[in-house]
Design a protein around this motif. Structure first.
Motif, PDB file in Angstrom:
ATOM      1  N   GLU A 182       0.826  -1.207   0.000  1.00 17.50           N
ATOM      2  CA  GLU A 182       0.000   0.000   0.000  1.00 17.50           C
ATOM      3  C   GLU A 182       0.863   1.262   0.000  1.00 17.50           C
ATOM      4  N   ALA A 183       1.974   1.231   0.710  1.00 19.92           N
ATOM      5  CA  ALA A 183       2.860   2.398   0.755  1.00 19.92           C
ATOM      6  C   ALA A 183       3.514   2.654  -0.603  1.00 19.92           C
ATOM      7  N   TRP A 184       3.948   1.582  -1.281  1.00 17.83           N
ATOM      8  CA  TRP A 184       4.543   1.765  -2.608  1.00 17.83           C
ATOM      9  C   TRP A 184       3.518   2.272  -3.610  1.00 17.83           C
ATOM     10  N   LEU A 185       2.301   1.764  -3.535  1.00  8.67           N
ATOM     11  CA  LEU A 185       1.247   2.259  -4.420  1.00  8.67           C
ATOM     12  C   LEU A 185       0.988   3.734  -4.149  1.00  8.67           C
ATOM     13  N   ASP A 186       0.892   4.116  -2.880  1.00  7.20           N
ATOM     14  CA  ASP A 186       0.688   5.532  -2.545  1.00  7.20           C
ATOM     15  C   ASP A 186       1.880   6.399  -2.960  1.00  7.20           C
TER      16      ASP A 186
END
Length: 162
Positions: free
Chosen positions: A13-17
């Motif tokens: 989720e952090a990489w997508l954000d």
């Protein structure tokens, strides 16, 4: 910066954000005319990338993951089984409209993912696809298009880097 030591979901989720924020940063400070500048002979524009990523968010997190019958945003007559589209601009395409729609699709994506586990699957093609696979695909999709955005932004005003 995504966390260096988080669990799998938090990392995904952090990489997508991170890549969502990178695309937003590439558009920051430009007016609508600049966002429409293509790197010829390509017709790809930053505004078109924003529109496209709204379509991609809608496709994977609403149509595929949640099974919604969500029509295309930018070309309602388009076949939702094909490419996500959104690249083409119209006379009334604008940054304000595109970014609002994109943010709405991101918010809906987060809601659709919140109650699901990475191993949860949804029907896709002739099989099933996991949320883990969708996150991985979306990270790759954004990373690829952020590379395009880097080149477009440099062509527009010489700005480079994140």
């Amino acid at each position: 910066m995504p966390p260096l030591d988080a669990d799998e979901r938090a990392t995904a989720e952090a990489w997508l954000d991170f890549y969502r924020a990178t695309l937003a940063l590439k558009c920051q400070g430009l007016d609508d005319a600049q966002l429409r500048i293509a790197a010829e002979p390509s017709t790809l524009t930053l505004l078109g990338l924003l529109q496209h990523m709204a379509e991609v968010e809608r496709n994977w997190f609403r149509r595929v993951l949640a099974g919604e019958q969500a029509p295309p945003i930018y070309d309602p007559a388009a076949d939702t089984a094909g490419h996500d589209g959104g690249f083409d601009l119209t006379d009334d395409s604008s940054y304000d409209k595109a970014v609002a729609i994109w943010h709405d699709e991101i918010a809906q994506a987060r809601r659709n993912c919140a109650a699901r586990e990475l191993d949860d699957t949804s029907p896709f093609l002739d099989g099933r696809v996991s949320l883990r696979w969708i996150y991985t695909h979306m990270i790759a999709e954004y990373a690829r298009h952020c590379g395009h955005a880097d080149l477009l932004r440099e062509r527009i005003d010489g700005t480079t880097g994140v």
